[in-house]
Write a protein that holds these residues in place. Structure first.
Motif, PDB file in Angstrom:
ATOM      1  N   GLN A   9      11.589  13.166   3.929  1.00 41.77           N
ATOM      2  CA  GLN A   9      10.643  13.126   5.040  1.00 41.77           C
ATOM      3  C   GLN A   9      10.935  11.909   5.926  1.00 41.77           C
ATOM      4  O   GLN A   9      11.828  11.110   5.621  1.00 41.77           O
ATOM      5  CB  GLN A   9       9.206  13.129   4.513  1.00 41.77           C
ATOM      6  CG  GLN A   9       8.868  14.432   3.787  1.00 41.77           C
ATOM      7  CD  GLN A   9       7.455  14.479   3.244  1.00 41.77           C
ATOM      8  OE1 GLN A   9       6.625  13.600   3.491  1.00 41.77           O
ATOM      9  NE2 GLN A   9       7.146  15.520   2.470  1.00 41.77           N
ATOM     10  N   ASP A  10      10.175  11.774   7.002  1.00 42.27           N
ATOM     11  CA  ASP A  10      10.508  10.744   7.987  1.00 42.27           C
ATOM     12  C   ASP A  10       9.284   9.976   8.475  1.00 42.27           C
ATOM     13  O   ASP A  10       9.188   9.618   9.654  1.00 42.27           O
ATOM     14  CB  ASP A  10      11.230  11.367   9.183  1.00 42.27           C
ATOM     15  CG  ASP A  10      10.392  12.444   9.873  1.00 42.27           C
ATOM     16  OD1 ASP A  10       9.330  12.816   9.335  1.00 42.27           O
ATOM     17  OD2 ASP A  10      10.798  12.898  10.961  1.00 42.27           O
ATOM     18  N   LEU A  11       8.329   9.720   7.582  1.00 46.16           N
ATOM     19  CA  LEU A  11       7.158   8.945   7.971  1.00 46.16           C
ATOM     20  C   LEU A  11       7.597   7.540   8.368  1.00 46.16           C
ATOM     21  O   LEU A  11       8.589   7.011   7.854  1.00 46.16           O
ATOM     22  CB  LEU A  11       6.153   8.884   6.819  1.00 46.16           C
ATOM     23  CG  LEU A  11       5.649  10.241   6.308  1.00 46.16           C
ATOM     24  CD1 LEU A  11       4.614  10.043   5.210  1.00 46.16           C
ATOM     25  CD2 LEU A  11       5.072  11.085   7.437  1.00 46.16           C
ATOM     26  N   PRO A  34       8.878   4.054  -8.640  1.00 44.36           N
ATOM     27  CA  PRO A  34      10.069   3.204  -8.643  1.00 44.36           C
ATOM     28  C   PRO A  34       9.927   1.867  -7.921  1.00 44.36           C
ATOM     29  O   PRO A  34      10.353   0.831  -8.442  1.00 44.36           O
ATOM     30  CB  PRO A  34      11.124   4.074  -7.967  1.00 44.36           C
ATOM     31  CG  PRO A  34      10.695   5.476  -8.250  1.00 44.36           C
ATOM     32  CD  PRO A  34       9.194   5.433  -8.207  1.00 44.36           C
ATOM     33  N   SER A  35       9.311   1.860  -6.729  1.00 40.36           N
ATOM     34  CA  SER A  35       9.256   0.605  -5.972  1.00 40.36           C
ATOM     35  C   SER A  35       8.362  -0.422  -6.651  1.00 40.36           C
ATOM     36  O   SER A  35       8.700  -1.614  -6.719  1.00 40.36           O
ATOM     37  CB  SER A  35       8.784   0.856  -4.538  1.00 40.36           C
ATOM     38  OG  SER A  35       7.465   1.353  -4.522  1.00 40.36           O
ATOM     39  N   ASN A  36       7.216   0.016  -7.183  1.00 40.75           N
ATOM     40  CA  ASN A  36       6.320  -0.931  -7.832  1.00 40.75           C
ATOM     41  C   ASN A  36       6.759  -1.277  -9.251  1.00 40.75           C
ATOM     42  O   ASN A  36       6.468  -2.366  -9.745  1.00 40.75           O
ATOM     43  CB  ASN A  36       4.888  -0.390  -7.826  1.00 40.75           C
ATOM     44  CG  ASN A  36       4.229  -0.551  -6.468  1.00 40.75           C
ATOM     45  OD1 ASN A  36       4.212  -1.638  -5.898  1.00 40.75           O
ATOM     46  ND2 ASN A  36       3.705   0.540  -5.936  1.00 40.75           N
ATOM     47  N   LEU A  76       7.384   3.293   0.901  1.00 44.63           N
ATOM     48  CA  LEU A  76       7.590   4.324   1.921  1.00 44.63           C
ATOM     49  C   LEU A  76       9.053   4.743   1.984  1.00 44.63           C
ATOM     50  O   LEU A  76       9.365   5.943   2.085  1.00 44.63           O
ATOM     51  CB  LEU A  76       7.137   3.819   3.289  1.00 44.63           C
ATOM     52  CG  LEU A  76       7.348   4.786   4.459  1.00 44.63           C
ATOM     53  CD1 LEU A  76       6.567   6.072   4.260  1.00 44.63           C
ATOM     54  CD2 LEU A  76       6.967   4.119   5.777  1.00 44.63           C
ATOM     55  N   ASP A  77       9.960   3.781   1.904  1.00 52.47           N
ATOM     56  CA  ASP A  77      11.399   4.097   1.943  1.00 52.47           C
ATOM     57  C   ASP A  77      11.780   5.007   0.780  1.00 52.47           C
ATOM     58  O   ASP A  77      12.535   5.973   0.957  1.00 52.47           O
ATOM     59  CB  ASP A  77      12.232   2.811   1.890  1.00 52.47           C
ATOM     60  CG  ASP A  77      12.106   1.976   3.162  1.00 52.47           C
ATOM     61  OD1 ASP A  77      11.660   2.531   4.191  1.00 52.47           O
ATOM     62  OD2 ASP A  77      12.441   0.780   3.116  1.00 52.47           O
ATOM     63  N   GLN A  78      11.267   4.690  -0.410  1.00 48.50           N
ATOM     64  CA  GLN A  78      11.580   5.498  -1.590  1.00 48.50           C
ATOM     65  C   GLN A  78      10.977   6.895  -1.457  1.00 48.50           C
ATOM     66  O   GLN A  78      11.620   7.899  -1.790  1.00 48.50           O
ATOM     67  CB  GLN A  78      11.032   4.815  -2.850  1.00 48.50           C
ATOM     68  CG  GLN A  78      11.439   5.476  -4.160  1.00 48.50           C
ATOM     69  CD  GLN A  78      12.929   5.350  -4.444  1.00 48.50           C
ATOM     70  OE1 GLN A  78      13.478   4.254  -4.384  1.00 48.50           O
ATOM     71  NE2 GLN A  78      13.598   6.467  -4.699  1.00 48.50           N
ATOM     72  N   TYR A  79       9.749   6.964  -0.962  1.00 48.75           N
ATOM     73  CA  TYR A  79       9.078   8.257  -0.773  1.00 48.75           C
ATOM     74  C   TYR A  79       9.864   9.134   0.205  1.00 48.75           C
ATOM     75  O   TYR A  79      10.116  10.315  -0.074  1.00 48.75           O
ATOM     76  CB  TYR A  79       7.654   8.041  -0.266  1.00 48.75           C
ATOM     77  CG  TYR A  79       6.944   9.345   0.072  1.00 48.75           C
ATOM     78  CD1 TYR A  79       6.275  10.065  -0.910  1.00 48.75           C
ATOM     79  CD2 TYR A  79       6.985   9.868   1.367  1.00 48.75           C
ATOM     80  CE1 TYR A  79       5.644  11.272  -0.610  1.00 48.75           C
ATOM     81  CE2 TYR A  79       6.366  11.074   1.676  1.00 48.75           C
ATOM     82  CZ  TYR A  79       5.695  11.765   0.684  1.00 48.75           C
ATOM     83  OH  TYR A  79       5.094  12.973   0.979  1.00 48.75           O
ATOM     84  N   ASN A 122       0.523  10.423   1.859  1.00 51.61           N
ATOM     85  CA  ASN A 122       1.768  10.684   2.587  1.00 51.61           C
ATOM     86  C   ASN A 122       1.974  12.180   2.822  1.00 51.61           C
ATOM     87  O   ASN A 122       2.379  12.598   3.909  1.00 51.61           O
ATOM     88  CB  ASN A 122       2.965  10.110   1.829  1.00 51.61           C
ATOM     89  CG  ASN A 122       3.176   8.635   2.105  1.00 51.61           C
ATOM     90  OD1 ASN A 122       2.715   8.114   3.115  1.00 51.61           O
ATOM     91  ND2 ASN A 122       3.859   7.954   1.204  1.00 51.61           N
ATOM     92  N   VAL A 123       1.695  12.980   1.800  1.00 53.08           N
ATOM     93  CA  VAL A 123       1.842  14.436   1.932  1.00 53.08           C
ATOM     94  C   VAL A 123       0.994  14.932   3.101  1.00 53.08           C
ATOM     95  O   VAL A 123       1.449  15.715   3.944  1.00 53.08           O
ATOM     96  CB  VAL A 123       1.422  15.144   0.626  1.00 53.08           C
ATOM     97  CG1 VAL A 123       1.342  16.651   0.836  1.00 53.08           C
ATOM     98  CG2 VAL A 123       2.408  14.825  -0.496  1.00 53.08           C
TER      99      VAL A 123
END
Length: 285
Positions: free
Chosen positions: A117-119, A155-157, A108-111, A89-90
């Motif tokens: 950021q807005d990926l 967190p998500s996993n 992705l939402d948590q990241y 992602n970075v």
């Protein structure tokens, strides 16, 4: 006689100059557009390179499987493999990569929220049912009081792992937390399970140190674990965790990216996933 020689020499120079004067015209004619009715010369379209970061299994395998077809469409697909969930992602955000393929939407939402950021998602591809594995017990019921359990530390996993544990009767979470639950949201833990959070890539390597480990399927496959055979319990095919192709807002709609998205959702890709992974990975299209 002398006059005749001079005349001949003069005539020679006139003819030579006339011939030289015609050369530019000939050269010009050779580069002029084709006459009406003749086929015009076409310039081959320039090949576009897409650099895509991916987890080794199954993401890079899927991408490498479509490389040849992408080449015929003018896209050189360059696959860069990663063994973590941060750098892909970075590097997309920093434009070192064009896209990545390793994560699901909740991650992705948590990241994006954490990094501001807005990926964005380009297309969903497959589901990797999340499973629980053990080298010490053959069922969840065999877990003894105080047994050790390892789960992912992102967190998500982590929330996903806890929700799966709750579904299989090992713990009870606070009402309403769902897949966003944390260890602090556990309200019932009758077996006093000791839950430890680890980097997802470390879980298969340390599985023998715990009584139970909840592992993302991509890492389970890398460790030669078969989710449909080796997992004590596993998510069903209705899991909301679809793995997605991710890009930036500025390039998600580019012609090359859309060609990649279409190929990832093609009938050939679906057959590849079904034939190779035999239920361990499920197409989401």
């Amino acid at each position: 006689m002398k006059k005749l020689s001079v005349s001949l020499v003069a005539l020679f120079f006139v003819l030579a100059l006339a011939a030289c004067g015609q050369k530019p015209a000939e050269n010009q004619a050779s580069t002029a557009p084709a006459a009406s009715g003749a086929p015009a010369a076409t310039t081959p379209a320039k090949e576009v390179t897409l650099k895509v970061g991916a987890s080794s299994v199954p993401h890079a395998e899927i991408l490498n499987g479509i490389k040849a077809k992408m080449k015929t469409q003018g896209v050189n697909l360059e696959v860069i493999e990663f063994n973590d969930y941060v750098q892909p992602n970075v590097q997309v955000f920093e434009k070192q990569l064009d896209a990545n393929f390793f994560q699901h939407q909740p991650y992705l939402d948590q990241y994006n929220a954490d990094k501001k950021q807005d990926l964005v998602k380009v297309v969903g591809v497959h589901i990797e049912p999340f499973g629980a594995y053990s080298q010490k017990v053959k069922s969840a019921a065999e877990l003894k009081e105080g047994a050790t359990v390892a789960i992912p530390n992102d967190p998500s996993n982590a929330g996903r792992a806890l929700a799966l544990m709750e579904k299989n009767g090992l713990i009870k979470l606070k009402d309403g937390v769902g897949i966003k639950g944390t260890v602090k949201d556990i309200v019932e833990n009758n077996k006093k399970l000791q839950i430890k959070e680890l980097d997802p890539a470390m879980l298969p390597r340390t599985i023998g140190e715990f009584d139970l480990a909840l592992i993302n399927t991509n890492y389970a496959l890398q460790a030669n674990l078969n989710p449909t055979k080796d997992a004590l319990f596993i998510e069903d095919k209705n899991s909301p965790y679809v793995n997605i192709l991710v890009a930036r807002p500025d390039n998600k709609d580019s012609e090359a990216m859309q060609k990649l998205a279409k190929e990832l959702n093609s009938a050939d890709t679906k057959k590849f996933i079904e034939d190779k992974y035999k239920g361990a990975i499920v197409p989401a299209f």
